[in-house]
Motif scaffolding. Sequence first.
Motif, PDB file in Angstrom:
ATOM      1  N   UNK A  57       0.818  -1.214   0.000  1.00  0.00           N
ATOM      2  CA  UNK A  57       0.000   0.000   0.000  1.00  0.00           C
ATOM      3  C   UNK A  57       0.845   1.255   0.000  1.00  0.00           C
ATOM      4  N   UNK A  58       2.144   1.127   0.216  1.00  0.00           N
ATOM      5  CA  UNK A  58       3.022   2.282   0.235  1.00  0.00           C
ATOM      6  C   UNK A  58       3.383   2.768  -1.166  1.00  0.00           C
ATOM      7  N   UNK A  59       3.027   1.999  -2.197  1.00  0.00           N
ATOM      8  CA  UNK A  59       3.199   2.465  -3.567  1.00  0.00           C
ATOM      9  C   UNK A  59       1.959   3.259  -3.920  1.00  0.00           C
ATOM     10  N   UNK A  60       2.051   4.541  -3.796  1.00  0.00           N
ATOM     11  CA  UNK A  60       0.891   5.405  -3.976  1.00  0.00           C
ATOM     12  C   UNK A  60       0.555   5.595  -5.451  1.00  0.00           C
ATOM     13  N   UNK A  61      -0.625   6.158  -5.682  1.00  0.00           N
ATOM     14  CA  UNK A  61      -1.117   6.321  -7.042  1.00  0.00           C
ATOM     15  C   UNK A  61      -0.351   7.376  -7.832  1.00  0.00           C
ATOM     16  N   UNK A  62       0.319   8.302  -7.145  1.00  0.00           N
ATOM     17  CA  UNK A  62       1.011   9.366  -7.869  1.00  0.00           C
ATOM     18  C   UNK A  62       2.407   8.956  -8.338  1.00  0.00           C
ATOM     19  N   UNK A  63       2.789   7.727  -8.072  1.00  0.00           N
ATOM     20  CA  UNK A  63       4.078   7.226  -8.573  1.00  0.00           C
ATOM     21  C   UNK A  63       3.900   6.835 -10.035  1.00  0.00           C
ATOM     22  N   UNK A  64       4.681   7.459 -10.917  1.00  0.00           N
ATOM     23  CA  UNK A  64       4.545   7.219 -12.352  1.00  0.00           C
ATOM     24  C   UNK A  64       5.691   6.374 -12.913  1.00  0.00           C
ATOM     25  N   UNK A  65       6.749   6.218 -12.145  1.00  0.00           N
ATOM     26  CA  UNK A  65       7.882   5.425 -12.651  1.00  0.00           C
ATOM     27  C   UNK A  65       8.466   4.591 -11.519  1.00  0.00           C
ATOM     28  N   UNK A  66       8.549   3.298 -11.753  1.00  0.00           N
ATOM     29  CA  UNK A  66       9.180   2.375 -10.819  1.00  0.00           C
ATOM     30  C   UNK A  66      10.372   1.751 -11.529  1.00  0.00           C
ATOM     31  N   UNK A  67      11.559   1.983 -11.010  1.00  0.00           N
ATOM     32  CA  UNK A  67      12.796   1.530 -11.633  1.00  0.00           C
ATOM     33  C   UNK A  67      13.419   0.443 -10.767  1.00  0.00           C
ATOM     34  N   UNK A  68      13.432  -0.780 -11.266  1.00  0.00           N
ATOM     35  CA  UNK A  68      14.014  -1.909 -10.537  1.00  0.00           C
ATOM     36  C   UNK A  68      15.429  -2.157 -11.053  1.00  0.00           C
ATOM     37  N   UNK A  69      16.401  -2.057 -10.167  1.00  0.00           N
ATOM     38  CA  UNK A  69      17.804  -2.223 -10.526  1.00  0.00           C
ATOM     39  C   UNK A  69      18.331  -3.477  -9.825  1.00  0.00           C
ATOM     40  N   UNK A  70      18.709  -4.478 -10.615  1.00  0.00           N
ATOM     41  CA  UNK A  70      19.158  -5.763 -10.071  1.00  0.00           C
ATOM     42  C   UNK A  70      18.198  -6.279  -8.997  1.00  0.00           C
ATOM     43  N   UNK A  71      16.923  -6.390  -9.315  1.00  0.00           N
ATOM     44  CA  UNK A  71      15.951  -6.778  -8.279  1.00  0.00           C
ATOM     45  C   UNK A  71      16.085  -8.252  -7.908  1.00  0.00           C
ATOM     46  N   UNK A  72      15.829  -8.541  -6.631  1.00  0.00           N
ATOM     47  CA  UNK A  72      15.734  -9.935  -6.222  1.00  0.00           C
ATOM     48  C   UNK A  72      14.268 -10.354  -6.295  1.00  0.00           C
ATOM     49  N   UNK A  73      14.004 -11.599  -5.956  1.00  0.00           N
ATOM     50  CA  UNK A  73      12.637 -12.110  -6.107  1.00  0.00           C
ATOM     51  C   UNK A  73      11.662 -11.401  -5.181  1.00  0.00           C
ATOM     52  N   UNK A  74      12.108 -11.030  -3.992  1.00  0.00           N
ATOM     53  CA  UNK A  74      11.220 -10.351  -3.051  1.00  0.00           C
ATOM     54  C   UNK A  74      10.802  -8.983  -3.591  1.00  0.00           C
ATOM     55  N   UNK A  75      11.721  -8.268  -4.182  1.00  0.00           N
ATOM     56  CA  UNK A  75      11.397  -6.952  -4.739  1.00  0.00           C
ATOM     57  C   UNK A  75      10.470  -7.086  -5.948  1.00  0.00           C
ATOM     58  N   UNK A  76      10.709  -8.104  -6.761  1.00  0.00           N
ATOM     59  CA  UNK A  76       9.811  -8.331  -7.897  1.00  0.00           C
ATOM     60  C   UNK A  76       8.399  -8.656  -7.406  1.00  0.00           C
ATOM     61  N   UNK A  77       8.305  -9.453  -6.353  1.00  0.00           N
ATOM     62  CA  UNK A  77       6.995  -9.811  -5.802  1.00  0.00           C
ATOM     63  C   UNK A  77       6.265  -8.582  -5.269  1.00  0.00           C
TER      64      UNK A  77
END
Length: 325
Positions: free
Chosen positions: A21-41
Amino acid sequence: MIKAYRSNCEAISLSADQSVTQISDDIVWIDLINPDRAEETLVEKALGVELPTREDLKDIEPSSRLYTEEGNVFMTGSLVWNANSNDPRLTDVAFILAGNRLVTIRYAEPKSFNLFTAAITRVPHEMRSGAALLLKLLETIVDRTAEILENSVVGIDTVAAGIFGEQARSKRKAPRYLEDKIADISAYHRLISKVRDSLASLARLQSFLQATPNVQQDKEAKETGRSIGRDIQSLSEHASFISGNLTFLLDAALGIINVEQNAIIKIFSIASVVFLPPTLVASVYGMNFNVMPELQWSYGYPLAVVVMLVSAIIPFIFFRWKGWL
């Protein structure tokens, strides 16, 4: 690592132990850098989108790199990475348009991303949607590719001057001089090849993106996409031209090496001809004949030496006169 950017250009960091729920609606770009499985989930649960894995990004099939699923647009492009080093590489980056958000997944840090994030605060109005943000990011990637080509041209001109310039003639006698130039040409050829592969990937990505509703419904985004397509095409042509120049330089360097090797062989051949008459004279007087009047002369030996020298000098002068030396 997850970096997120709000529509007002504010950058925040997300971690896998945070609530979705901490990913709010006003976030327009999510940049994953070397993500692990937990971050992808975390991102998958927040957006309701299944993200491609690292193995998925390596797939070269067009149907696996460019597709639409449940209204979300999935694209994979190959970007030049580590271009300023002796080991340039291509890295696959995923671009996902999930609703009004842009999601990028990358396992390297191309300079174009750093340039874009550094400049993003100066153009906050471009953060209105994920599609507009992606187009501006592609513009930065194309600009960075153009910079790589420009820097390569400067370096290639230096190599060409080292092969054909006035100072190069005296240096060619140094060991492995032209061999080093061939190594430089090979390095530039490898870099340009990576750039051409990247531009081909970006061209496919831009064409696919241009046809999506996210761009077609936005007049400004549509025109920006067309401009990016023209830039990619012109850079591809320029890269092909540079590749042709590199082929010419390689052929020229190999030709010069061949000429110099032939000159060395010519010198050895002439030297063998020059010393052939003295060898003949020495062979004659080295024979054990009973009747050889010169053997009884007091000046027989000095005379034989003089005859050998004269027989060597005369061919040498003749070859110089003919311009063979």
